[in-house]
Design a protein around this motif. Structure first.
Motif: not given
Length: 628
Positions: A351-376
């Motif tokens: 069963e295939p599943l394709v998930i797109q992800k983006k990277r985001l750096e918090d503007a204040e804390t500089k912490k990095s996050y992997s971002i996934i949409s609610e649909t995925n």
């Protein structure tokens, strides 16, 4: 009859005394030979098979020397106990005119005869058991094909030379032990001290306090604190264990003797009267057996537990197949098609599943996050969440109590364009999400996801869920070879492949742990055997005298069973409790449930000890009944 013939016949005339020493040495040789046979097996060289393989190969090589090093001290201790049981015999030889030089020569020749005989016997027994050991090794290592039989010439030669040198060195070393003994000391033999054993109330209470304190600390600490508390707890419990056998046991026996009703009931008078002497005389041996057995339990239990934890973690977090494509990957379409083609040709339903992800750096804390949409996210977890453009869910990896950056405290995520997202939920990554992303992950609405700018840190996960994933190892190997492991713009993961890699590495480490544990446990059993048979002549004389007062065979069996039972089970029970507490600390370290693995390891050792006790007890009672 020349001197060599005298030494040779002396070995065979007193089979009971020599048999225990011989079999202990032969078993140690057999363990070392079988381990060497596996270590030198041409199909067990994992040094070129990744990090786990190199680590496992190194541990196997080092463990071979650990086993030899410990065996040296084990045989040296066995020899000292063996010589102690023969002191009276040596004293008679000196009275008959034997010089100190001749006595040392006699002992040297006897040791060489026993050493060479046990070395040859151990190697021969190992050869007879080699096929079964290769099958066991294949099972422990979870190899796809059983290890083939080969003539272990290198292992046999290595074992023979190593133990021949060991026995020659120990035989020479015993000359120092004998030279320090006077004739009167030799003639006294193993006679017990007459004064009644005394115990310090303070030290008895200190023993209970130290052990209890060590247990409390072990149960309370969590995560990284377990590692910090390891040495202090081990030291506290070891000191407490020593005083447990030297002071607390004698103190408790003396208290029981003051209970006249209990003391005078049936055969308790004989049992308790002799018990304090036995506990005091054997205290150091009990301490040694308890500590050695605890080490054996912990070594094997830890390895079994670690393998179980890593296996469970990979099974949960790694999907059947996962292809991670990073931004700018020109082979993304080609590789995803290749994976689907290979699975189809192998007749594997997926069963295939394709998930797109983006990277985001918090503007204040500089912490990095992997971002996934609610649909995925809903595709991954089979949930139906809905988020506004100002909300987010935040998930972070479980650090298992080992610290690091504080997690679970973020309240907002600041975007580069000035917008903020309120964190609606902040918790550990769910299992389903771990199969797609294992770093700090934020779930946002589809609109927010689309509004985030593209970057070179974007990625797409191609996840293939397979129901019967255990049958996919061959396909995994083929795909891993065709995709050449990890490329610059992509990564490929397979649950079956990663588990096989873990099983190979941990299998080898577990195999070394089993052999080291076996050597430790055999050493502990041999200590008990030597201590028991060193007292045989004294026990014979004692029970011969008591029999004249009307002691029946049934009462004799009861008394002996109690005494031997205490000798065998008191240190082992202490070791079992220590081991259970230690394995519980391992659970606390990794927040894992290892009850099944702990029960398997501790239960196996308990069963072996019970069988060993029944065998020794039957033979010992038989020896005592011969004098009745």
């Amino acid at each position: 009859m020349n001197f060599r013939q005298f030494a040779f016949k002396n070995v065979f005339r007193n089979k009971r005394l020599y048999a225990g020493y011989f079999f202990s040495c032969a078993f140690s040789v057999m363990i070392f030979f079988v381990y060497s046979m596996l270590a030198f097996h041409p199909e067990l060289d994992f040094s070129g098979k990744g990090g786990y393989g190199q680590g496992a190969q190194t541990s196997m090589d080092v463990s071979q020397y650990i086993i030899y090093f410990f065996t040296f001290f084990f045989i040296l201790y066995s020899m000292s106990v063996f010589l102690k049981s023969r002191k009276k015999e040596f004293g008679i030889c000196i009275m008959q005119g034997m010089s100190d030089l001749q006595l040392r020569r006699l002992v040297f020749l006897e040791n060489v005869i026993i050493g060479l005989a046990s070395t040859v016997s151990g190697i021969a027994i190992g050869l007879l058991l080699s096929k079964g050991m290769l099958i066991m090794g294949s099972t422990v290592l979870t190899l796809e094909q059983p290890l083939s039989f080969y003539l272990p010439t290198k292992a046999a030669l290595f074992t023979f030379v190593a133990f021949a040198l060991l026995f020659i060195f120990i035989s020479l070393f015993t000359a120092v032990i004998l030279r320090s003994s006077s004739l009167i000391d030799l003639l006294k033999g193993t006679a017990k001290p007459k004064p009644e054993p005394k115990a310090s109330t303070f030290l008895a209470l200190l023993a209970a306090f130290l052990i209890l304190a060590g247990y409390v600390i072990a149960f309370v600490v969590r995560g990284a604190m377990v590692i910090i508390a390891l040495l202090p707890v081990a030291l506290i419990v070891s000191i407490g264990t020593y005083f447990l056998f030297t002071q607390l046991s004698v103190y408790m026996i003396n208290k029981l003797k003051k209970n006249q009703k209990l003391y005078r009931s049936k055969t308790n008078l004989i049992t308790l009267s002799d018990l304090a002497y036995r506990m005091k005389d054997n205290a150091r041996m009990f301490f040694l057996v308890a500590i050695i057995s605890t080490v054996a339990f912990c070594a094997i239990g830890t390895l079994v537990g670690m393998k179980s934890m890593f296996t469970a973690k990979i099974t949960e977090s790694v999907p059947a197949f996962k292809y991670e494509s990073y931004a700018g990957n020109p082979q993304e379409a080609e590789h995803s098609k290749l994976i689907e083609q290979e699975l189809t040709e192998a007749k594997i339903n997926y069963e295939p599943l394709v998930i797109q992800k983006k990277r985001l750096e918090d503007a204040e804390t500089k912490k990095s996050y992997s971002i996934i949409s609610e649909t995925n996210y809903n595709k991954i977890t089979k949930e139906e969440i809905q988020l506004t453009d100002g909300e987010a869910l935040l998930f972070y990896p479980d650090n298992m109590g080992f610290g690091g950056q504080p997690v679970g405290q973020e309240k907002q995520i600041s975007l580069q364009d000035g917008r903020t997202l309120d964190i609606k939920e902040n918790t550990v990554l769910p299992i389903a999400l771990q199969q797609v992303e294992f770093s700090r992950t934020a779930i946002v609405s589809d609109a927010v996801f689309q509004s985030l700018s593209e970057s070179l840190t974007e990625s797409t996960s191609y996840v293939f869920h397979v129901e019967d994933w255990r049958q996919t190892l061959n396909v995994s190997k083929q795909l891993n070879e065709k995709l050449q492991g990890n490329g610059e713009h992509y990564s490929f993961f397979s649950r079956a492949y990663d588990l096989n890699d873990i099983n190979q590495g941990f299998g080898q480490i577990l195999l070394t742990g089993l052999f080291i544990g076996a050597v430790f446990f055999v050493a502990a059993g041999s200590f008990l055997y030597f201590r028991l048979y060193a007292d045989l002549d004294h026990d014979r004389a004692q029970f011969r005298s008591i029999t004249k007062l009307g002691l029946t065979e049934g009462e004799l069996s009861k008394i002996v069973s109690t005494q031997i039972g205490l000798l065998f089970f008191v240190p082992i029970i202490v070791a079992l409790i220590h081991g259970a507490v230690a394995l519980n600390s391992l659970q606390n370290t990794f927040n894992a449930n290892l009850v099944k693995e702990s029960a398997l390891v501790l239960g196996s050792f308990t069963i072996i000890q019970i069988l060993y006790f029944l065998f020794i007890r039957a033979n010992y009672v038989k020896k005592l009944k011969e004098v009745m």
